[in-house]
Write an enzyme that holds these catalytic residues in place. Structure first.
Site, PDB file in Angstrom:
ATOM      1  CG  ASP A 119      -4.639 -11.158   7.298  1.00 60.40           C
ATOM      2  OD1 ASP A 119      -5.477 -11.740   6.580  1.00 60.40           O
ATOM      3  OD2 ASP A 119      -4.526  -9.920   7.346  1.00 60.40           O
ATOM      4  CG  HIS A 168      -1.724  -1.039   1.589  1.00 63.01           C
ATOM      5  ND1 HIS A 168      -1.323  -2.129   2.304  1.00 63.01           N
ATOM      6  CD2 HIS A 168      -3.036  -1.234   1.304  1.00 63.01           C
ATOM      7  CE1 HIS A 168      -2.349  -2.954   2.443  1.00 63.01           C
ATOM      8  NE2 HIS A 168      -3.397  -2.435   1.844  1.00 63.01           N
ATOM      9  CG  ASP A 196      -2.824  -9.837   3.131  1.00 63.77           C
ATOM     10  OD1 ASP A 196      -2.278  -9.433   4.177  1.00 63.77           O
ATOM     11  OD2 ASP A 196      -3.830  -9.302   2.641  1.00 63.77           O
ATOM     12  CG  ASP A 215       1.725  -0.842   3.614  1.00 63.94           C
ATOM     13  OD1 ASP A 215       1.080  -0.517   4.615  1.00 63.94           O
ATOM     14  OD2 ASP A 215       1.305  -1.592   2.720  1.00 63.94           O
ATOM     15  CG  HIS A 260     -10.452 -11.505   2.455  1.00 64.75           C
ATOM     16  ND1 HIS A 260     -10.077 -10.442   1.675  1.00 64.75           N
ATOM     17  CD2 HIS A 260      -9.835 -11.322   3.649  1.00 64.75           C
ATOM     18  CE1 HIS A 260      -9.265  -9.647   2.360  1.00 64.75           C
ATOM     19  NE2 HIS A 260      -9.097 -10.173   3.564  1.00 64.75           N
ATOM     20  CD  GLU A 312      -6.695 -12.014   2.746  1.00 62.90           C
ATOM     21  OE1 GLU A 312      -6.367 -10.911   2.300  1.00 62.90           O
ATOM     22  OE2 GLU A 312      -6.908 -12.238   3.949  1.00 62.90           O
ATOM     23  CG  ASP A 317      -3.665 -10.983  -0.968  1.00 59.42           C
ATOM     24  OD1 ASP A 317      -2.870 -10.896  -1.926  1.00 59.42           O
ATOM     25  OD2 ASP A 317      -4.036  -9.995  -0.302  1.00 59.42           O
ATOM     26  CD  GLU A 342      -7.365  -8.622  -0.954  1.00 53.20           C
ATOM     27  OE1 GLU A 342      -6.382  -8.096  -1.500  1.00 53.20           O
ATOM     28  OE2 GLU A 342      -7.421  -8.864   0.263  1.00 53.20           O
TER      29      GLU A 342
END
Ligand code: XLS
Ligand code: CA
Ligand code: CA
Length: 441
Positions: free
Chosen positions: A309, A100, A339, A103, A271, A268, A296, A232
């Site tokens: 995660d 990101h 991730d 980050d 998710h 992901e 992810d 995502e």
């Protein structure tokens, strides 16, 4: 340049008999599986947020891992993070990274300052990539969800000012992605959702989200972005109703707004399970509809209902994931981004390496199992035979569009009871075939 992990050397592949914690047991980057090296099949990526910034802070306590990288000044720290990330990737044989914008470089105040400071770090990364072209950007994204200005969403905010700010921030993020040669750009709908319809104009919010996506796609293409755009999906957290609930919901949204040719999926694992789906289900929906893009890689905890995660260590899920990837023809612009974060109690610098080794070995094992599932052929053959009635007779007529409702009525009346045309689903048998394949690698 100072080494951040002087006690850790490049992680070797030692094979399945090795007990060296700092060695790969399954991931041999050069081993060829189904026509490509593991390195090419798996396309592992480091996640900048968890690995370089995540210090274990949770709502009950502060961080446990030191992620200051020896610097207190934010700009110096941002650059130290780059040096440390390149060292980690190098030692783990990871070729890709994902970030990101915030980050890479934190919030400084004004958007102008944020952009200038971000540019400094991106230029620094570009220099490092020039010196070591083996390191590549898998995807970039904009963190339009942590600052208070995004409390009601970004692209779906009730405020047009916040929408404009978000658009401006994303413009810069896609520019940085293009500068670093990124092959992907991800939209994760951070706070794009709602808590209650008592204060929400859902139709306007979704129309606006589509408007924003269209602007970013058109702008990205105009500045030379040749990679894939991804959405995502995630069903909940932080909002109660996230608009991008799951792959099927996102596909419906993209088709409604004519964006389906422009955007693929970044699926992901955690998710998927939050949406009460398996990871494989989400991948299959994406593959069947032509939206398979990137992954992810992580896992949740079956006993916890939130997004934990965790590093993926479940070889069964990894195998079924890689089966879908191989059936989709493998990755093109996408890859496997970890991730994932080490648990709060796994706080030492070595834990960064041990957790990546665990995740990479799990996916290498998953790839080998998936390849064997395909080579073995029993599962694919079973599915093919189960649907054999669609290749001849009435089934073929239906598929060819030659049978009307009246034809089917006539057929059914003549045929009589059809229950005896069904065979067993043989679920237990197929699960045991998979076990047999898995444990004979
Ligand atoms: C959060 C998401 C996020 C995206 C990138 O749950 O996983 O980290 O991957 O914005
Ligand atoms: Ca993610
Ligand atoms: Ca997650």
């Amino acid at each position: 340049m100072a080494e951040f992990f002087p006690n850790i050397s490049k992680i070797p592949f030692e094979g399945v008999k090795s007990t060296n914690p700092l060695a790969f047991k399954y991931y041999d980057p050069d081993e060829v599986v189904m026509g490509k090296t593991m390195r090419e099949q798996l396309k592992f990526a480091l996640s900048w947020w968890h690995t370089m910034g995540g210090d274990g802070t949770d709502m009950f306590g502060c961080g446990t891992a030191d992620k200051t990288w020896g610097e207190s000044d934010p700009t110096a720290r941002a650059k130290a993070k780059v040096d440390a990330a390149f060292e980690i990737m190098d030692k783990l044989s990871i070729d890709y990274f994902c970030w990101h914008d915030r980050d890479l470089s934190p919030e400084y105040g004004s958007l102008k300052d944020n952009n200038e400071k971000l540019q400094e770090v991106v230029d620094y990364i570009a220099e490092k990539m020039k010196a070591d072209p083996s390191k590549k950007l898998l995807w970039g994204t904009a963190k339009c969800f942590d600052h208070p200005r995004f409390m009601h969403g970004a692209g779906t905010s009730p405020s047009a000012d916040v929408f404009a700010y978000s658009a401006a921030q994303i413009k810069k993020a896609i520019e940085c992605t293009v500068q670093l040669g990124g092959t992907g750009y991800v939209f994760w709908g951070g706070r794009e959702g709602y808590e209650t319809l008592l204060n929400t104009n859902m139709a306007l919010e979704q129309d606006n989200m589509a408007r924003l996506l269209r602007m970013v796609i058109d702008y990205g293409r105009s500045i030379g972005f040749k990679g894939d755009f991804y959405i995502e999906p995630k069903p909940k957290e932080p909002t109660k109703h996230q608009y991008d609930f799951d792959t099927a919901t996102v596909i419906g949204f993209l088709r409604k707004y004519g964006l389906d040719k422009d955007i693929k999926m970044n699926i992901e694992a955690n998710h998927a399970t939050l949406a009460q789906h398996t990871f494989q289900h989400e991948l299959r929906v994406a593959r069947d509809n032509g939206f398979f893009g990137s992954i992810d890689a992580n896992q949740g905890d079956v006993l916890l209902g939130w997004d934990t995660d965790q590093f993926p260590t479940n070889a069964y899920d990894a195998a079924l994931c890689m089966y879908e990837v191989l059936k989709a023809g493998g990755f093109t612009n996408g890859g496997l981004n970890f991730d994932a974060k080490a648990r709060r109690g796994s706080f030492t610098p070595e834990d960064i390496f041990l957790s990546y080794i665990a995740g990479m070995d799990t996916f290498a094992l998953g790839l080998k199992i998936a390849a064997k599932m395909i080579e073995d052929g029993r599962i694919d053959k079973f599915v093919e035979d189960r649907y054999a009635s669609w290749s001849t007779g009435i089934g073929k007529d239906i598929i060819d569009g030659k049978a009307t409702l009246a034809d089917l009525e006539k057929y059914a009346l003549e045929k009589g009871e059809v229950a005896d045309s069904l065979g067993s689903g043989r679920q237990e048998y197929l699960e045991s075939v998979l076990n047999q394949i898995m444990f004979n690698i």
